[in-house]
Write an enzyme that holds these catalytic residues in place. Sequence first.
Site, PDB file in Angstrom:
ATOM      1  N   ARG A   1       5.893  -1.420  12.669  1.00 46.91           N
ATOM      2  CA  ARG A   1       6.624  -0.485  11.621  1.00 46.91           C
ATOM      3  C   ARG A   1       6.797   0.792  12.059  1.00 46.91           C
ATOM      4  O   ARG A   1       7.808   1.450  11.780  1.00 46.91           O
ATOM      5  CB  ARG A   1       5.500  -0.658  10.420  1.00 46.91           C
ATOM      6  CG  ARG A   1       5.170  -1.787   9.695  1.00 46.91           C
ATOM      7  CD  ARG A   1       4.152  -1.836   8.704  1.00 46.91           C
ATOM      8  NE  ARG A   1       2.941  -1.641   9.592  1.00 46.91           N
ATOM      9  CZ  ARG A   1       1.736  -1.369   8.791  1.00 46.91           C
ATOM     10  NH1 ARG A   1       1.803  -1.660   7.385  1.00 46.91           N
ATOM     11  NH2 ARG A   1       0.718  -1.254   9.246  1.00 46.91           N
TER      12      ARG A   1
ATOM     13  N   SER B   1      -6.174   2.445   3.758  1.00 45.87           N
ATOM     14  CA  SER B   1      -5.427   1.587   2.769  1.00 45.87           C
ATOM     15  C   SER B   1      -6.689   0.915   2.202  1.00 45.87           C
ATOM     16  O   SER B   1      -6.533  -0.402   2.096  1.00 45.87           O
ATOM     17  CB  SER B   1      -4.395   0.511   3.647  1.00 45.87           C
ATOM     18  OG  SER B   1      -3.197   1.424   3.528  1.00 45.87           O
TER      19      SER B   1
ATOM     20  N   SER C   1       0.795  -1.638   0.054  1.00 44.96           N
ATOM     21  CA  SER C   1       0.035   0.044   0.040  1.00 44.96           C
ATOM     22  C   SER C   1       0.836   1.208   0.058  1.00 44.96           C
ATOM     23  O   SER C   1       0.446   2.344  -0.033  1.00 44.96           O
ATOM     24  CB  SER C   1      -0.844   0.257   1.155  1.00 44.96           C
ATOM     25  OG  SER C   1      -2.095  -0.674   1.059  1.00 44.96           O
TER      26      SER C   1
ATOM     27  N   LYS D   1       0.189   3.427  -3.012  1.00 46.58           N
ATOM     28  CA  LYS D   1      -0.951   4.517  -2.758  1.00 46.58           C
ATOM     29  C   LYS D   1      -0.561   5.986  -2.904  1.00 46.58           C
ATOM     30  O   LYS D   1      -1.354   6.836  -3.370  1.00 46.58           O
ATOM     31  CB  LYS D   1      -2.114   4.104  -1.596  1.00 46.58           C
ATOM     32  CG  LYS D   1      -2.636   2.868  -1.735  1.00 46.58           C
ATOM     33  CD  LYS D   1      -3.795   2.739  -0.449  1.00 46.58           C
ATOM     34  CE  LYS D   1      -4.536   1.537  -0.692  1.00 46.58           C
ATOM     35  NZ  LYS D   1      -3.702   0.380  -0.831  1.00 46.58           N
TER      36      LYS D   1
END
Length: 278
Positions: free
Chosen positions: A263, A127, A79, A82
């Site tokens: 993350r 997302s 993603s 994006k």
Amino acid sequence: MKRILLVIMLAFSAIICKAQPKSVAIVTKNAPSKYTQEYFQKYFDDLNIEGSITIYDYKNKKWFYSDKKDSEKRTLPASTFKIPNSLISIEEYAVKDENEVLKWDGVIREIPSHNADTDLKTAYKNSTVWFHREMSRRVGINKYKKYLKEFSYGNQNLSGKADYFWLDNTLVISPAEQINFLKGLYEEKYSFSKRTYDIVKNVMIERETDTYILRAKTGYGIVGTLDIGWYVGYVQTKDNVYFFATRLSQDVPNKNNDFINLRKTVTFNILQDMGIIQ
């Protein structure tokens, strides 16, 4: 007489010493840095995760790595795609702006926020895969070929499914390449209108304070039995810009249930250590 002369010389010496300025530590972009690969690696070790972070100091043109070799390794963008897809979709009027709502296709998906009518700014935040798949069908593969070449975006391989190539492991990109793409976005060097840049840069904002603006995007995908987790973006301060690309990986059979959150955790820990964010 000698004693008088000695006293005068000592007094004069004291005056001279007092007049000297205190030494000041000056740090230049070429000075040794404590931010070595080993230094950054401890943050991943502390969280018991595999991965790396790559950082670029725009003002001083300096790269920082926790693992330079990993910074050059390509995997699916998931993603994080994006970001370029939002730019392309706005420029090509796949949607007229970030607020145009597309009707949900009615397919029930695992993430509840994906089961609703959605606009681009919400699809970016959540997302929402179905929204960006629809954007890709509207744009068309030939337009993507042109733009990905302009971006020098990873391997530029679009041989996978036409509305899924960023998730099926045909299109792949490295952390260093992610940062180079983001630098071009920040500098507005690609062939997009000012309107497109303004819309997408606004959509990308995750956090805004008195001292910095954070623009970023997460990504998650699976390749075989391997989870891939991304967090990429840049922090714009009053006098500098810092680009980052964090990528984690784990074997699905040994899944860490906090993988998705880590993350950002490891990224923020490092950026705070460097004094880039508070």
